[in-house]
Design a protein around this motif. Structure first.
Motif, PDB file in Angstrom:
ATOM      1  N   THR A   2       7.875  22.588  -3.878  1.00  0.00           N
ATOM      2  CA  THR A   2       7.814  21.636  -4.027  1.00  0.00           C
ATOM      3  C   THR A   2       7.857  20.341  -2.641  1.00  0.00           C
ATOM      4  N   LEU A   3       6.673  20.475  -2.184  1.00  0.00           N
ATOM      5  CA  LEU A   3       6.954  19.321  -0.819  1.00  0.00           C
ATOM      6  C   LEU A   3       6.243  18.085  -0.662  1.00  0.00           C
ATOM      7  N   ARG A   4       6.509  16.848  -0.618  1.00  0.00           N
ATOM      8  CA  ARG A   4       5.777  15.796  -1.208  1.00  0.00           C
ATOM      9  C   ARG A   4       6.423  14.700  -0.229  1.00  0.00           C
ATOM     10  N   VAL A   5       5.055  13.569   0.418  1.00  0.00           N
ATOM     11  CA  VAL A   5       4.757  12.979   1.970  1.00  0.00           C
ATOM     12  C   VAL A   5       5.074  11.662   1.431  1.00  0.00           C
ATOM     13  N   SER A   6       5.602  10.567   1.260  1.00  0.00           N
ATOM     14  CA  SER A   6       5.270   9.185   0.657  1.00  0.00           C
ATOM     15  C   SER A   6       4.961   8.361   2.249  1.00  0.00           C
ATOM     16  N   LEU A   7       3.853   7.274   2.349  1.00  0.00           N
ATOM     17  CA  LEU A   7       4.011   5.733   3.049  1.00  0.00           C
ATOM     18  C   LEU A   7       3.846   4.999   2.646  1.00  0.00           C
ATOM     19  N   PHE A   8       4.700   4.008   2.817  1.00  0.00           N
ATOM     20  CA  PHE A   8       4.350   2.090   1.911  1.00  0.00           C
ATOM     21  C   PHE A   8       4.204   1.223   3.170  1.00  0.00           C
ATOM     22  N   ARG A   9       3.246   0.489   2.952  1.00  0.00           N
ATOM     23  CA  ARG A   9       3.225  -0.372   3.877  1.00  0.00           C
ATOM     24  C   ARG A   9       3.069  -1.360   3.367  1.00  0.00           C
ATOM     25  N   HIS A  10       3.818  -2.416   4.338  1.00  0.00           N
ATOM     26  CA  HIS A  10       4.039  -4.274   3.246  1.00  0.00           C
ATOM     27  C   HIS A  10       3.775  -5.173   4.396  1.00  0.00           C
ATOM     28  N   GLN A  11       2.827  -6.075   3.491  1.00  0.00           N
ATOM     29  CA  GLN A  11       1.610  -6.978   4.323  1.00  0.00           C
ATOM     30  C   GLN A  11       2.847  -8.196   4.472  1.00  0.00           C
ATOM     31  N   ASP A  12       2.617  -9.593   4.842  1.00  0.00           N
ATOM     32  CA  ASP A  12       3.761 -10.043   5.795  1.00  0.00           C
ATOM     33  C   ASP A  12       4.235 -11.098   4.488  1.00  0.00           C
ATOM     34  N   ASP A  13       5.682 -11.176   3.822  1.00  0.00           N
ATOM     35  CA  ASP A  13       6.228 -12.105   3.204  1.00  0.00           C
ATOM     36  C   ASP A  13       5.483 -13.355   3.249  1.00  0.00           C
ATOM     37  N   LEU A  14       5.288 -14.425   2.268  1.00  0.00           N
ATOM     38  CA  LEU A  14       4.899 -15.454   2.528  1.00  0.00           C
ATOM     39  C   LEU A  14       5.679 -17.031   1.345  1.00  0.00           C
ATOM     40  N   ASP A  53       7.486  -0.600   7.952  1.00  0.00           N
ATOM     41  CA  ASP A  53       6.539   0.778   6.794  1.00  0.00           C
ATOM     42  C   ASP A  53       8.245   1.546   6.373  1.00  0.00           C
ATOM     43  N   ARG A  54       8.101   1.889   5.685  1.00  0.00           N
ATOM     44  CA  ARG A  54       8.596   3.016   5.054  1.00  0.00           C
ATOM     45  C   ARG A  54       7.950   4.399   4.729  1.00  0.00           C
ATOM     46  N   PHE A  55       8.696   5.509   5.020  1.00  0.00           N
ATOM     47  CA  PHE A  55       7.921   6.709   4.325  1.00  0.00           C
ATOM     48  C   PHE A  55       9.236   7.785   3.813  1.00  0.00           C
ATOM     49  N   GLU A  56       9.118   8.272   3.067  1.00  0.00           N
ATOM     50  CA  GLU A  56       9.627   9.171   2.273  1.00  0.00           C
ATOM     51  C   GLU A  56       9.084  10.638   1.964  1.00  0.00           C
ATOM     52  N   VAL A  57      10.302  11.787   2.889  1.00  0.00           N
ATOM     53  CA  VAL A  57       9.988  12.986   2.812  1.00  0.00           C
ATOM     54  C   VAL A  57      11.018  13.596   1.623  1.00  0.00           C
ATOM     55  N   LEU A  58      10.184  14.249   0.576  1.00  0.00           N
ATOM     56  CA  LEU A  58      11.145  15.200  -0.264  1.00  0.00           C
ATOM     57  C   LEU A  58      10.640  16.361  -0.658  1.00  0.00           C
ATOM     58  N   GLY A  59      11.508  17.191  -0.286  1.00  0.00           N
ATOM     59  CA  GLY A  59      11.196  18.465  -1.228  1.00  0.00           C
ATOM     60  C   GLY A  59      12.238  19.437  -2.175  1.00  0.00           C
ATOM     61  N   SER A  60      11.639  19.953  -3.104  1.00  0.00           N
ATOM     62  CA  SER A  60      12.747  20.320  -4.156  1.00  0.00           C
ATOM     63  C   SER A  60      11.959  22.294  -4.559  1.00  0.00           C
ATOM     64  N   ILE A  61      13.125  23.157  -4.513  1.00  0.00           N
ATOM     65  CA  ILE A  61      12.764  24.570  -4.483  1.00  0.00           C
ATOM     66  C   ILE A  61      13.545  24.620  -6.188  1.00  0.00           C
ATOM     67  N   GLY A  62      12.463  25.108  -7.496  1.00  0.00           N
ATOM     68  CA  GLY A  62      13.430  25.779  -8.483  1.00  0.00           C
ATOM     69  C   GLY A  62      13.504  27.457  -8.738  1.00  0.00           C
ATOM     70  N   LEU A  80       1.130  -1.344   0.018  1.00  0.00           N
ATOM     71  CA  LEU A  80      -0.079   0.244  -0.155  1.00  0.00           C
ATOM     72  C   LEU A  80       1.311   1.131   0.321  1.00  0.00           C
ATOM     73  N   ARG A  81       0.832   1.924  -1.363  1.00  0.00           N
ATOM     74  CA  ARG A  81       0.727   3.549  -1.018  1.00  0.00           C
ATOM     75  C   ARG A  81      -0.170   5.039  -1.150  1.00  0.00           C
ATOM     76  N   LEU A  82       0.655   5.515  -0.140  1.00  0.00           N
ATOM     77  CA  LEU A  82       0.040   6.958   0.247  1.00  0.00           C
ATOM     78  C   LEU A  82       1.102   8.189   0.070  1.00  0.00           C
ATOM     79  N   PHE A  99      14.688  12.360   2.349  1.00  0.00           N
ATOM     80  CA  PHE A  99      15.027  11.397   3.125  1.00  0.00           C
ATOM     81  C   PHE A  99      13.618  10.436   2.866  1.00  0.00           C
ATOM     82  N   HIS A 100      14.312   9.400   2.584  1.00  0.00           N
ATOM     83  CA  HIS A 100      13.844   7.767   2.937  1.00  0.00           C
ATOM     84  C   HIS A 100      14.308   6.940   4.021  1.00  0.00           C
ATOM     85  N   GLY A 101      13.135   6.638   4.954  1.00  0.00           N
ATOM     86  CA  GLY A 101      13.351   5.766   6.162  1.00  0.00           C
ATOM     87  C   GLY A 101      12.427   4.266   5.738  1.00  0.00           C
TER      88      GLY A 101
END
Length: 342
Positions: free
Chosen positions: A187-199, A210-219, A170-172, A234-236
């Motif tokens: 620009t500011l972007r925030v992303s969240l990644f959630r994975h179910q169990d591997d089988l 869980d993974r989360f990412e924050v991106l900021g940019s200036i043009g 799931l990605r938001l 930043f990707h954690g």
């Protein structure tokens, strides 16, 4: 429609005995295309053929070649174009079942530190849905998107026949942009990644953090003929858990920072770039940094644009505590874009 023609990445390690690798080279030929099936429906396809070669100090050259998984996307856009819904099929065209030597190359290319053009040769494919919307709220542009990918079962190793299914994802994403000053946009972007169990053989194997990412940019403008861009990411990833034992996978942080200038020189557009990558793990294994400098040149060729590029890298890899090696890298690329200059 754009077509990336070829990318070649090569990294060499100063201390092959520490890294257990002398060099890694990946040649990737991506392909992509979009066809419109009416005013609001589009069909897109994207994939890559890649050749990976790893020079092992003891075994010599190990290699893997073939297609990666191919993504097919059917998108329905709203009447205003601000909202869309997509059905995604990740076709299992990649090299999903690998020999031990092939998996050694694929594992090295999947490194979080080294910025290869691909990250894998095949993960079994899958299907998914995604939706996005964008609106103007006062002086700001605001966008939201969500996607869910259901992964397919496959057998990853020739030597061990078992059914492995990566967890569904799931990605938001939420993004906002706006004008900071005359000619300057942020620009500011925030992303969240959630994975179910591997089988593995229908038994719970691993739960990714869980993974989360924050991106900021200036043009911003640079004189009359140039624009500049600076960005940070930043990707954690939280600690993962092996469900069949008490083992865990260390949490990881990847920090990227960079920038560049886009200038028109005669009929061409020249883009020098700088980027720094810092990768850290809680257990101190396979972490390090990479510094890159590069140049892209956009050259009009009839109705298309040819974009040759080159990047050089230097960095350091800490294989484990008190064991590290420096490395150098070189990347060449050639892209062909249709529809005029960007």
């Amino acid at each position: 429609v754009g077509s990336e023609m070829c990318i070649r990445d090569s990294y060499s390690f100063d201390d092959p005995s520490a890294a257990s690798v002398e060099s890694i080279t990946v040649t990737a030929i991506p392909f992509a295309g979009t066809a419109w099936l009416g005013d609001r429906v589009s069909l897109g396809i994207a994939g890559t053929w890649a050749d990976g070669r790893l020079q092992d100090p003891d075994r010599g050259e190990l290699s893997i070649q073939g297609l990666t998984d191919t993504q097919v996307t059917l998108t329905l856009s709203g009447r205003s174009g601000a909202t869309s819904v997509s059905a995604v099929a990740l076709l299992p065209t990649g090299v999903e079942t690998q020999t031990l030597f092939e998996s050694r190359v694929a594992g090295a290319v999947a490194s979080e530190l080294l910025p290869f053009a691909i990250s894998n040769w095949g993960t079994g494919g899958g299907v998914g849905l995604s939706a996005s919307t964008a609106h103007v709220v006062g002086p700001l542009g605001v966008g939201l998107s969500a996607s869910y990918l259901v992964r397919r079962e496959y057998s990853p190793l020739d030597a061990e026949q078992f059914a492995y299914r990566p967890g569904n994802v799931l990605r938001l994403v939420a993004a906002v942009d706006g004008t900071i000053a005359t000619g300057t946009k942020g620009t500011l972007r925030v992303s969240l990644f959630r994975h179910q169990d591997d089988l593995a053989d229908d038994a719970n194997l691993f739960r990714a953090g869980d993974r989360f990412e924050v991106l900021g940019s200036i043009g911003f403008p640079v004189g009359a003929q140039s624009t500049g861009l600076v960005y940070g990411i930043f990707h954690g990833r939280d600690q993962g858990t092996y469900l069949s034992s008490d083992g865990t996978l260390a949490s990881q942080d990847l920090i990227l920072a960079g920038g560049g200038i886009r200038s028109r020189v005669g009929g061409a557009i020249v883009q020098p770039r700088l980027e720094a990558r810092l990768f850290r793990r809680d257990d101190g294994v396979e972490q390090g940094y990479d510094l890159g400098v590069g140049l892209d040149v956009e050259l009009p060729v009839g109705t298309a644009v040819m974009v040759p590029s080159v990047r050089a890298h230097i960095g350091n890899l800490e294989v484990r505590e008190n064991v590290e090696t420096a490395f150098t890298g070189l990347e060449f690329g050639l892209a062909l874009r249709f529809g005029g200059a960007g």
